[in-house]
Design a protein around this motif. Structure first.
Motif, PDB file in Angstrom:
ATOM      1  N   GLU A  71       0.864  -1.174   0.000  1.00  0.00           N
ATOM      2  CA  GLU A  71       0.000   0.000   0.000  1.00  0.00           C
ATOM      3  C   GLU A  71       0.902   1.226   0.000  1.00  0.00           C
ATOM      4  OE1 GLU A  71      -2.752  -0.273   3.365  1.00  0.00           O
ATOM      5  OE2 GLU A  71      -2.558  -2.438   3.314  1.00  0.00           O
ATOM      6  N   TYR A 129       0.594   5.377   0.228  1.00  0.00           N
ATOM      7  CA  TYR A 129      -0.289   6.510   0.479  1.00  0.00           C
ATOM      8  C   TYR A 129       0.444   7.808   0.172  1.00  0.00           C
ATOM      9  CZ  TYR A 129      -3.144   3.015   2.757  1.00  0.00           C
ATOM     10  OH  TYR A 129      -3.903   1.893   2.999  1.00  0.00           O
ATOM     11  N   SER A 137      -3.375   7.190  -3.795  1.00  0.00           N
ATOM     12  CA  SER A 137      -2.866   6.025  -3.079  1.00  0.00           C
ATOM     13  C   SER A 137      -3.050   4.778  -3.931  1.00  0.00           C
ATOM     14  CB  SER A 137      -3.618   5.861  -1.747  1.00  0.00           C
ATOM     15  OG  SER A 137      -3.420   6.963  -0.906  1.00  0.00           O
ATOM     16  N   ASP A 187      -8.098   9.416   6.699  1.00  0.00           N
ATOM     17  CA  ASP A 187      -7.443  10.385   5.812  1.00  0.00           C
ATOM     18  C   ASP A 187      -7.942  11.823   5.969  1.00  0.00           C
ATOM     19  OD1 ASP A 187      -9.894  10.467   4.487  1.00  0.00           O
ATOM     20  OD2 ASP A 187      -9.115   9.763   2.568  1.00  0.00           O
ATOM     21  N   ALA A 246      -3.743   8.746   5.652  1.00  0.00           N
ATOM     22  CA  ALA A 246      -3.671   7.622   4.703  1.00  0.00           C
ATOM     23  C   ALA A 246      -4.794   7.782   3.668  1.00  0.00           C
ATOM     24  CB  ALA A 246      -3.773   6.292   5.438  1.00  0.00           C
TER      25      ALA A 246
END
Lengths: 374, 374, 374, 374
Positions: free
Chosen positions: C260, C262, C267, D152, D250
């Motif tokens: 992952e 970000y 992302s 986020d 994120a």
């Protein structure tokens, strides 16, 4: 259903900016049961006499969760008494009754009395967003719709007989119970101007007898139903086709209303078991980054969502009812016509009737009258 | 298809324990192109004369990837010449030709000559596992099958005209091209003894003309097809129903053969875009831990998988072909009848014909002859 | 690994436009086994003497799949003999050997001799696309990377002892075996200019003895490893952090390299068990349609994919190797430096060494020399 | 939080069999705002003087949603006044205050006064089921836990400065705010007897200044935090390790509390964005049908679920609060100690303090006192 509707009435004012509502009387058949329920669910009074309640001056709104066979009588009486009426889907068990209800609603509307049928899934935020995106042209011309509603609570052949499994009490099986939701969604998503022009259908009963209190009894409704529907108008271009499949014996599917809409510029998919998510494929994205967007429909920009919790804090099934009450109250306050109307409910039933008629004729397509506008 | 078949022939011996095979001659229509292809794909020779190749003594096996219109002629000739024959699906463009091929295959079989039709998805490990689980009774009685095959390479209305879009060259559109796979899978998964007893169908063309070299030309095949099929025999109890929906304009679906099988004790789902996975719902699991098991079909215990890489190292689409060649070679070596046979291919085509016939008659159900055993 | 590399060499020319390659000699330790393998895997000859093979004039390329302890000796000798060299990851078992290999590769490069280390996951189309998107700025400034690689082949405490579980033969456990892949991916995805500036680590062995041929033996390598890495340069803004977790006892994870990334504008997520898919979140999408796009990385526009099958026809794990050979051959033909270089392999090992050093010091952060550029 | 708690108090009695509760007084700082909120949220009265409210005889329960800095003072006073107390997490902003609260709770308990800290995610049905399965031994010995909580809402560097971003008001950033939930879940899932023995930590701030009313201001708390935790006791065998990663930057993660637990016989995964689902891998399933079961946690057999809607009708985030109130009321009625206790809240804070201490010392592991039992 009474529990879910009560939940909605109890909470709508804390979340949405709607006129204050008192939960005055809960009506039921059994004195003791309705008294207990009223206490538990937060109603001020209870009654077993719906006619007496309708006659009261301090009642403005009637919300009908009674079995379908009672819908028409209560609704027509309540509208005549000048009460706004919300009635659970399906509108009624017969087309005749449904037509009478539409007539009553129409007459009432001229006096400013509002009516609405409870296809609550129109108020799932992800489906409301889907309708918006289609109306905005994000899908281009709609070509194919795939709608299925699969459950499994009758998968076990030993599940007991009940009124829901007899034609005389339930009308039909999965067809009326859950295909009605799927068909209303097709109407809702395509929006004004679209209509079903024809239908081909098939019905099947997999478990044809079930244990009753005194031995096995025949099941006289369908366990599952299939249809294809011709669609015209609205965002439909040169003709679109919807397929519908519903079942109450699809083992492993719990409450799986799944809808896929394929258009010339974009496509959408949805699953009620993951009701906070809408998936969008947008052919306008660059070739190397096209893909299915999993949209978590909990942002302030999304329908209904901004009044609840912060983004990412998902909602449950019951709030389709809370949103339905919200929209009903707003329409009453604004003096506008709530949607879906009784006429919308009748349209769904005409499609169901066509499916049934086709199924009885080995699937041959049945045309719906040109007047059956969605 | 030639590229994918070549890939399979090139690799089968390195992965599976099969008799050694030499890739002798690649045949094509255009001398220059077939020469280049033979070099690139690893064939020793090339030719433009299939009759001459069939006449050679050093040829044991003929793998036919030519357009459907040529299948019958080549296959019948090759069988007559004593060659084992693998023919790509669909078996042929007409029922008459298919019947001739079945007759030729039957005669050849008496002389130990083997034949097989290339429904390669039977060799996807997850689908082979699905068949096993059904045969083992893990699903109980099968009730509903949902099979769809959705692609989008014709979603763009400006995609050009081609021979695949003309009835005279292609026979049909999505129906013959991809519904054939879906229908063969239904046969395959239900196994011996099951059969399709009737079919109701619908066809639709969304984009009815497309740009050709000298202006727009009419599209004369279907873009999408729908069917319901009555099923009997095998793991089917008191009757099962399959629904089939295929499309080449379902925007966002790339190669989405999706199959769901619902039974009385368990259910399965599969998606070719995630072909290493099979999902199983087992009603025998304890109530609080029942759920859809996502099985990654890459374990040594799974069909074909043990010969490849360690667990979790996923396979690609093309190995459905590699496995098909493996099974064909093993059948030849063992002197057993490969599966699916030409007769299986004919059965699929009879179902497709019934769907087409129903579609032409506004969807009325068409019974398949009792003899149409799967 | 020899089987997977052979598969790649066997197929690369049929799919990609690369110079023709003959598969000349397969080298192994056991005469009988290597002879059988050469036949099965399609090599013209076999040998047990790698030195003799390297000395041959008709050998241009050496692909080293031997155990890590032999990498340095063979690679240095092959480069000295003027052969292009591909070596499996990890580059070597020690930093000293790795440095010697880098020096040899550097000297060879001046003579036009190419070398490459086999971090094959750089050639998974979805990951190659991910790198492109990051380089194009689609993610803005990268802030957090989450990389995990979970397997479960050692989850069973009764799985037998082997050389992989002894420090003296394997160097380390999950750390060297699979964290190396995760760390190389971090380098690869962030691209030129980015580097790891510090590392904090932890190692753990859950099953500390396992059955050997004569009773239980101690396991002397890690079953699992954890790290956080400070990142600077490249698309990293004011500092980014990567977390790494790897395990060979994570029951249910088969080959789950999950990444992952970000960033400030977008992302990405990836899972090797679904290696044909890349998920992209783009903050530039409109607020109501932002979501995770599941991109099926099989379009002609995607890295490597256009040379294979039509869109939606997914690839398997092994083609990361096929693509690696393709890129290696193209670099040789073009006279450019293949990537990842031996220096890239050394960089990974320096990070692994820092993780190990930190783990031995209760997790305190270890700075990597400023020179350790990715 | 006041809105969510009010929602829970409003609904708990309609769904669960609990003693009747009146929603007497809502307390806030601003007279006008609290008056409006009390009306909207359904409280009988409002007040700006919590001391006066606590002094009233008709108040039995105090639910504290005030900022963390006020928790200790209000809670200690309320307990001293003989009120049952529920306090939102985190227990307090400092260890000293938390210890004072634990002492007050302990003294109150001797008088039958109950207290509880609001780690509401313990009441998500899927997580409650997870705890049950672990306690039942379905996972065998737990080895690895992966817990992350990604949001986020601070991903945008232009998101404004607030009290939550200043160390003096908020204590810490993502660490105290959301890592607290992740760490409490580790305690909850492993159950009695398990404890955190050591911690290694790292903190990072990606956006170090943000726009305030009069220009940019420094952000003095962490945007993200990482930790590894040593675990002992309970279902942990020879030592387990948990990794924790939390972030408020994120991008694309909205409310993604994700938990994975890997054991010797089974594993579990969970994602709060799909909070009705729990995924179980059971190594006891037969080799060819092992897989991750996606359990829809809405069956009558599942924790809390049976009191709500039919199977498959999913719940929303807010009912973690409804269930929390339900359990609190039941404990009060039964005279048992509610869970999690203030002591449990203190334990979480000790772990957070250790993570912070380690982060300040470049990640070196910090041992937690043997007494810090979960």
């Amino acid at each position: 259903m009474g529990k879910a509707h009560s939940h909605a009435w109890r909470n709508v004012g804390a979340i949405f900016d709607v006129p204050a509502v008192e939960r005055r009387v809960l009506v039921g058949r059994n004195e003791q049961q309705v008294a207990a329920a009223a206490g538990r669910l937060g109603w001020q009074e209870h009654s077993t006499d719906w006619r007496a309640v309708i006659a009261r001056d301090d009642i403005d709104i009637v919300d009908i969760c009674a079995p379908g066979a009672l819908h028409a009588e209560i609704a027509v009486a309540a509208l005549a008494a000048g009460k706004h009426v919300l009635v659970e889907k399906p509108l009624s068990n017969s087309l005749d009754e449904a037509e009478a209800m539409v007539a009553a609603a129409s007459a009432a509307a001229e006096r400013g009395i509002r009516s609405m049928v409870g296809f609550n899934y129109r108020r799932v935020p992800a489906l409301a967003l889907a309708r918006q995106l289609i109306a905005d042209g994000r899908l281009g011309e709609v070509r194919q719709v795939r709608a299925s509603y699969l459950q499994d609570w009758l998968a076990d052949a030993d599940a007991p007989m009940s009124w829901r499994l007899r034609a005389e009490t339930a009308g039909s099986g999965a067809l009326g119970d859950i295909a009605s939701h799927a068909i209303d969604q097709i109407h809702f998503l395509l929006g004004e101007g679209a209509s079903v022009s024809d239908a081909s259908g098939r019905l099947h009963t997999f478990v044809d007898s079930r244990p009753g209190p005194s031995g096995d009894e025949p099941v006289t409704v369908d366990d599952a139903a299939w249809a294809t529907l011709g669609l015209t108008g609205g965002p439909v271009g040169a003709g679109a086709i919807a397929s519908v499949e519903v079942s109450r014996v699809a083992l492993g599917a719990k409450n799986a209303l799944r809808i896929e809409v394929y258009g010339s510029r974009g496509s959408l998919t949805f699953d009620l078991e993951r009701l906070n998510e809408l998936n969008l494929f947008d052919a306008g994205d660059s070739a190397e980054t096209q893909g299915w967007r999993r949209i978590l429909v909990t942002e302030p920009e999304h329908p209904y969502a901004g009044s609840w919790w912060p983004a990412g804090h998902v909602l449950g099934w019951e709030h389709s009812h809370t949103h339905q009450i919200r929209d009903f109250l707003v329409a009453i306050a604004e003096g506008s016509a709530p949607s879906p109307s009784f006429a919308d409910g009748l349209t769904v039933q005409r499609v169901l009737a066509a499916v049934e008629q086709s199924a009885a004729a080995r699937g041959v397509r049945v045309d719906l009258a040109a007047s059956t506008t969605i």
